[in-house]
Design an enzyme around this catalytic site. Structure first.
Site, PDB file in Angstrom:
ATOM      1  N   GLY A 216       0.802  -1.220   0.000  1.00  0.00           N
ATOM      2  CA  GLY A 216       0.000   0.000   0.000  1.00  0.00           C
ATOM      3  C   GLY A 216       0.838   1.275   0.000  1.00  0.00           C
ATOM      4  N   HIS A 217       0.151   2.378  -0.158  1.00  0.00           N
ATOM      5  CA  HIS A 217       0.755   3.705  -0.284  1.00  0.00           C
ATOM      6  C   HIS A 217       1.594   4.091   0.930  1.00  0.00           C
ATOM      7  CE1 HIS A 217      -1.875   5.846   2.572  1.00  0.00           C
ATOM      8  NE2 HIS A 217      -2.769   4.929   2.250  1.00  0.00           N
ATOM      9  N   ASP A 218       2.723   4.703   0.660  1.00  0.00           N
ATOM     10  CA  ASP A 218       3.581   5.297   1.691  1.00  0.00           C
ATOM     11  C   ASP A 218       4.193   4.274   2.635  1.00  0.00           C
ATOM     12  OD1 ASP A 218       3.126   8.326   1.269  1.00  0.00           O
ATOM     13  OD2 ASP A 218       1.099   7.546   1.371  1.00  0.00           O
TER      14      ASP A 218
END
Lengths: 311, 311, 311
Positions: A216-218
């Site tokens: 997932g993001h970040d």
């Protein structure tokens, strides 16, 4: 996302916000609260998070309530901070869809093989001696080091899954972050690695990822980790070095997994873990504790029947 | 992988190894210990596995310690058997990346439909009356029978996920195996089926696989199995005929599942199973035992409270 | 699937069936029992389901036993209803494979971006202001509304996973349904959404789906749901509005999930759920009940030991 240094007053004008505090401060990045740095602009729209936002490293905060401005910071008062922030994101990084399979602004290193059907977006950097297998899709702004292998049909840099629930719709937080893949990483077939919503999703040097894995993001993953097939890592997860995640394990949002942790297959991690330990279960606990529980659970039916028959 | 018959002494020269034993023996294959045949060369680098390796069907063994050579075999003494073996793999099967979407060396049968965006690698064989849906990727050396359907964006033949943990890096075991898909198989969208690391990953006749399923290297699946969506089968798993794996189930490395087994959804199989039985849970047990445990677990809170209040 | 109104007698001729009842009735659709409407033809081949089939809304029923025909209906007597039905499906919707990446019969709205490597099949409709990221595959007959985003390498409209186990093979139920994606939907990377086997798979307005999610045939998902990464929804599932499914959750066949339900990560739903409630576990139960069980399970080893030592 880094932006060209711009006075806060000018950003306020772009979104129609009232300025409180140091209007002349130069803003050098747009960021989400979890990954904020000095010079950044962030947003906050719920009193529960005001304190966090105002005491963060952020230089500018879009906020929907008139509060006291901390020294050296600047507030941008706006009814809808989320929407205003999105407007700035797309102002500084407009969507530009490439017609070419390999964007002319992509930079590809020496001795790197890009196989048929691969898409390489704008401003992508790929190092030397990489192999990108067919039909892989690499979104704009992705950075890939040297000696990286990406197997077929993987997707690097798709948008963060980040929505705000409104009364009658889900409003998307526009992604402006990127993905950074360090040297000697191998990524399996059919994987998806989302870009940071405002910062970077990072895969550390030498880490190896099996097929159909989602990152997932970040999220940031350390060096020399192995991540087996169908593992899911949610957003804003921090994983250390030499971590082993076995197949189909899942890691929830905002979790920290330090160095040398091993997570057994199908485990679900919902809490921060401790360095060097082994975990199992959904929700995950230390493996030996969990196995002990399961051994006793096996005895439970005959135990209860025994008690019933003897009291 | 089969190779042209080559004297062991010549292989030793290629990797700079000292020969012990029958140096003139002809070697006809490179293999990993799990799938070894007579005539094969294997490697072993830990005393724990020496006995297994030396008593296996292998004709030649790359080994990192001077031991007695069994009769009729040949040892290749090398400090780094893993690395030396990799060198032989890439010597006999150099990586050759196709520029063409459909390699000129691929053989495609009559009445077979290859849809747009499909990649077909070197030496791939596809039989008659197949449908290969768009953007599917078929790596080099894959064999596909007749009447096979593969849905969009699936990947057949990606590298085995097989790494050796070194002090400061993960070293990859180079894949030289293949994938064999028998007649009348249907494979869903977004699946990944890895090639054998040295032998074959096999999908048996008439087996049907749903979407987003992962099948690991060197695993063999029997005839007329159904494998539901998002199932993960690790490497070197042997599955019999008429086996049913429900959605999101996972099967660990080196497991044997005999004929007519049914594994319920989300189960995690970590031990060999017994023919004709039904399993559930993570880790999986016989379904009726597991359901009994869960029924008693439901009663556990009130049972414990009752005991506490009555003693 | 809708078909041009055709007398039942004519359909009987196509499959060589004997007609019982109102032979002149016009049939306007082919359907599977779960999604049947008036005017439809269905099939049934097991006495267990005869009553259901004969009392359904179906106008015509292919059946393998001579039974009394309900008033105003028509029976088509055939030894192999499943096979006969399949023959009608492919008669009215023959497979026609597109050579073009974007079929000339596809209709694509204004301001919609179709990126490189995307496949768009026959009779596909895509609305205005959509973004279809690279290498996405959209099968024939898919309907997509306005403002829809589909990330890279997703597959929309692949065949239903629906097979009948015969003595020596699995026979496929031929798919003739479609996928309908309403306005403002976002679908992540690497997702697979199967077409209905005879009806429609539906994604409701404003629903957001993360990466590597599988949605099975004929399932309907309401408005403004969020479905996190690696969730699997089997076939013929009905999900209401504002439902939240967290990562790696799985929903079994034929389940109903009403509005405002939340299902925690890795849960496995095998029973209909109740509106507004929160669920966890595999099999899933109300979350607070499940967490209570798990808290007591943690105490179980010391509890059992304590009892043993004190009795």
């Amino acid at each position: 996302m880094k932006i060209q240094a711009t006075p806060a007053s000018e950003l306020a004008k772009l979104i129609g916000a009232k300025v409180i505090g140091s209007a002349q401060k130069h803003i050098t990045g747009l960021n989400e609260i979890h990954r904020v740095n000095e010079g950044d602009l962030i947003f906050v729209d719920h009193p529960k998070y005001f304190k966090n936002a105002l005491s963060s490293k952020a230089t500018a905060v879009i906020i929907n309530q008139e509060v006291e401005c901390p020294d050296g910071k600047v507030l941008l008062l706006h009814e809808e901070p989320f929407t205003a922030y999105n407007k700035l994101v797309r102002h500084f990084q407009p969507l530009q869809f490439s017609n070419a399979s390999i964007s002319p602004t992509a930079r590809i290193g020496e001795n790197t093989v890009i196989m048929p059907g691969v898409f390489v977006g704008h401003e992508v950097e790929i190092g030397d001696n990489c192999i990108i297998y067919p039909n892989t899709v690499i979104y704009d702004y992705t950075h890939i080091g040297n000696n990286v292998i990406i197997h077929a049909n993987s997707v690097i840099g798709s948008d963060a899954f980040y929505f705000k629930r409104r009364l009658s719709k889900l409003e998307k937080l526009e992604s402006c972050g990127d993905v950074i893949i360090h040297n000697d990483v191998e990524i399996g077939a059919g994987c998806t690695i989302d870009r940071g919503v405002s910062a970077s999703t990072i895969i550390g040097e030498g880490t190896k990822i099996d097929n159909l894995v989602h990152i997932g993001h970040d999220s940031t993953i350390g060096k020399h980790c192995t991540i087996a097939a169908q593992v899911g890592v949610a957003g804003v997860v921090d994983i250390g070095d030499n971590v082993i995640l076995w197949g189909q394990a899942g890691i929830a949002n905002d979790i920290t997994i330090p160095n040398n942790v091993e997570v057994y297959a199908q485990s679900g991690v919902g809490k921060d873990l401790e360095s060097g330990k082994v975990y199992f279960g959904s929700p995950a606990a230390e493996a030996r504790e969990k196995f002990k529980e399961l051994a006793y659970l096996k005895k439970l039916p005959s135990f209860i029947e025994h008690i019933k028959n003897n009291t």
